[in-house]
Write an enzyme that holds these catalytic residues in place. Structure first.
Site, PDB file in Angstrom:
ATOM      1  N   GLY A  57      17.473  62.764 -28.683  1.00 32.71           N
ATOM      2  CA  GLY A  57      17.804  61.849 -27.594  1.00 32.71           C
ATOM      3  C   GLY A  57      18.006  60.402 -28.011  1.00 32.71           C
ATOM      4  N   ASP A  59      18.896  59.181 -31.016  1.00 33.95           N
ATOM      5  CA  ASP A  59      20.122  59.062 -31.800  1.00 33.95           C
ATOM      6  C   ASP A  59      21.352  59.128 -30.881  1.00 33.95           C
ATOM      7  OD1 ASP A  59      21.483  58.699 -34.167  1.00 33.95           O
ATOM      8  OD2 ASP A  59      21.453  60.808 -34.744  1.00 33.95           O
ATOM      9  N   SER A 142       9.675  61.521 -33.950  1.00 33.97           N
ATOM     10  CA  SER A 142       9.430  62.975 -34.129  1.00 33.97           C
ATOM     11  C   SER A 142       8.906  63.704 -32.894  1.00 33.97           C
ATOM     12  CB  SER A 142       8.481  63.265 -35.317  1.00 33.97           C
ATOM     13  OG  SER A 142       9.162  63.107 -36.532  1.00 33.97           O
ATOM     14  N   GLY A 144      10.512  64.323 -30.124  1.00 34.44           N
ATOM     15  CA  GLY A 144      11.578  64.971 -29.359  1.00 34.44           C
ATOM     16  C   GLY A 144      11.892  66.318 -29.995  1.00 34.44           C
TER      17      GLY A 144
HETATM   18  P1  ADP Z   1      12.981  63.159 -33.078  1.00 34.67           P
HETATM   19  O1  ADP Z   1      14.090  63.840 -33.809  1.00 34.67           O
HETATM   20  O2  ADP Z   1      12.321  62.092 -33.909  1.00 34.67           O
HETATM   21  O3  ADP Z   1      12.027  64.123 -32.454  1.00 34.67           O
HETATM   22  P2  ADP Z   1      14.181  62.437 -30.476  1.00 34.67           P
HETATM   23  O4  ADP Z   1      15.268  61.455 -30.292  1.00 34.67           O
HETATM   24  O5  ADP Z   1      14.507  63.852 -30.127  1.00 34.67           O
HETATM   25  O6  ADP Z   1      13.721  62.274 -31.988  1.00 34.67           O
HETATM   26  O7  ADP Z   1      12.905  61.985 -29.636  1.00 34.67           O
HETATM   27  C1  ADP Z   1      11.955  61.033 -30.028  1.00 34.67           C
HETATM   28  C2  ADP Z   1      11.262  60.504 -28.801  1.00 34.67           C
HETATM   29  O8  ADP Z   1      12.090  59.532 -28.166  1.00 34.67           O
HETATM   30  C3  ADP Z   1      10.947  61.545 -27.728  1.00 34.67           C
HETATM   31  O9  ADP Z   1       9.655  61.299 -27.219  1.00 34.67           O
HETATM   32  C4  ADP Z   1      12.008  61.311 -26.666  1.00 34.67           C
HETATM   33  O10 ADP Z   1      11.521  61.636 -25.357  1.00 34.67           O
HETATM   34  C5  ADP Z   1      12.212  59.822 -26.778  1.00 34.67           C
HETATM   35  N1  ADP Z   1      13.517  59.323 -26.302  1.00 34.67           N
HETATM   36  C6  ADP Z   1      14.657  60.011 -26.015  1.00 34.67           C
HETATM   37  N2  ADP Z   1      15.633  59.176 -25.628  1.00 34.67           N
HETATM   38  C7  ADP Z   1      15.111  57.925 -25.637  1.00 34.67           C
HETATM   39  C8  ADP Z   1      15.591  56.622 -25.321  1.00 34.67           C
HETATM   40  N3  ADP Z   1      16.849  56.430 -24.902  1.00 34.67           N
HETATM   41  N4  ADP Z   1      14.751  55.559 -25.453  1.00 34.67           N
HETATM   42  C9  ADP Z   1      13.490  55.731 -25.897  1.00 34.67           C
HETATM   43  N5  ADP Z   1      12.968  56.919 -26.228  1.00 34.67           N
HETATM   44  C10 ADP Z   1      13.753  58.003 -26.088  1.00 34.67           C
END
Ligand code: ADP
Length: 220
Positions: A57, A59, A142, A144
């Site tokens: 999310g 990224d 990490s 997500g």
């Molecule tokens: P990872 O691959 O490190 O697990 P993710 O992007 O899937 O990365 O998620 C990392 C965290 O960031 C999760 O807790 C997710 O809910 C959160 N997240 C997702 N989108 C956003 C955003 N736009 N702003 C802040 N946090 C976010």
């Protein structure tokens, strides 16, 4: 010793709490609920993959907000290992810089998850210091698609950030404010509880003890 307590702020879009400086060289740690792409700190941390292909999310949101130039700039590096960092310009984001890191995949790193996750935070802060950055925004790395349990990941985050500024090697850090940005209400509640437990102690001794245990954990 400066006062240490959480301070509620209400701005129009976010819940926000601040943990005030306890020690002279400690930055303010701010807990926010919201979208990290809306941050206007000097640097925003992106969680990407080792080959910079689209990750979760954060990224997706940062790529959408920054524009296609960001992925092209990352691709020039080819690949990077888990916990490593690179820095790019901001493209269309409000922040000056984007620091990209790769978090560990929970349960897939041979028991080194916590160490690798701590290294992500430390390396991001180190990179920020190379660019004289004053304010930096982190997602909870990490938690997500990489599956790290929120409570555990938050403990590593808090200890890694606290430990970085407690390390004499970082005495001259330019960082004044660290934002921990949590997207959803349920995850925010978990981070809030863990921060209360780790940071919001009323007496100086337990604060000192909490940061010292941070250091011990980091150095293991
Ligand atoms: P990872 O691959 O490190 O697990 P993710 O992007 O899937 O990365 O998620 C990392 C965290 O960031 C999760 O807790 C997710 O809910 C959160 N997240 C997702 N989108 C956003 C955003 N736009 N702003 C802040 N946090 C976010």
């Amino acid at each position: 010793m400066a006062k240490s307590k959480w301070v509620w702020h209400t701005d129009h879009t976010m819940q926000k709490k601040e943990f005030w400086k306890q020690f002279e060289n400690q930055p303010t740690i701010v807990l926010l609920q919201g979208d990290i792409t809306q941050e206007d700190t000097d640097a925003v941390v992106n969680t990407t993959t080792r080959t910079f292909e689209m990750a979760g999310g954060v990224d997706k949101a940062i790529t959408r907000a920054a524009g296609p130039g960001m992925k092209e700039a990352c691709a020039q590096y080819g690949s990077m290992e888990t916990s490593q960092v690179i820095i790019t310009e901001r493209f269309n984001l409000a922040s000056q810089y984007i620091i990209h890191t790769v978090g560990p995949v929970y349960g897939k790193e041979g028991g080194k998850e916590a160490e690798l996750l701590a290294a992500c935070y430390k390396n991001c802060l180190w990179m920020a210091d190379q660019y004289n950055i004053r304010t930096i925004s982190f997602p909870v790395i990490s938690t997500g698609i990489y599956g790290y349990p929120m409570d555990e990941a938050t403990r590593v985050m808090a200890r890694s950030i606290g430990g970085y500024f407690f390390d004499p090697a970082n005495m001259n850090s330019t960082i004044e404010e660290v934002h921990c940005v949590v997207f959803t209400e349920d995850k925010y509640q978990i981070v809030d509880e863990v921060f209360e437990e780790l940071f919001n102690r009323n007496d100086a001794w337990s604060q000192q003890a909490s940061f010292c245990s941070t250091l011990r954990l980091i150095s293991c």
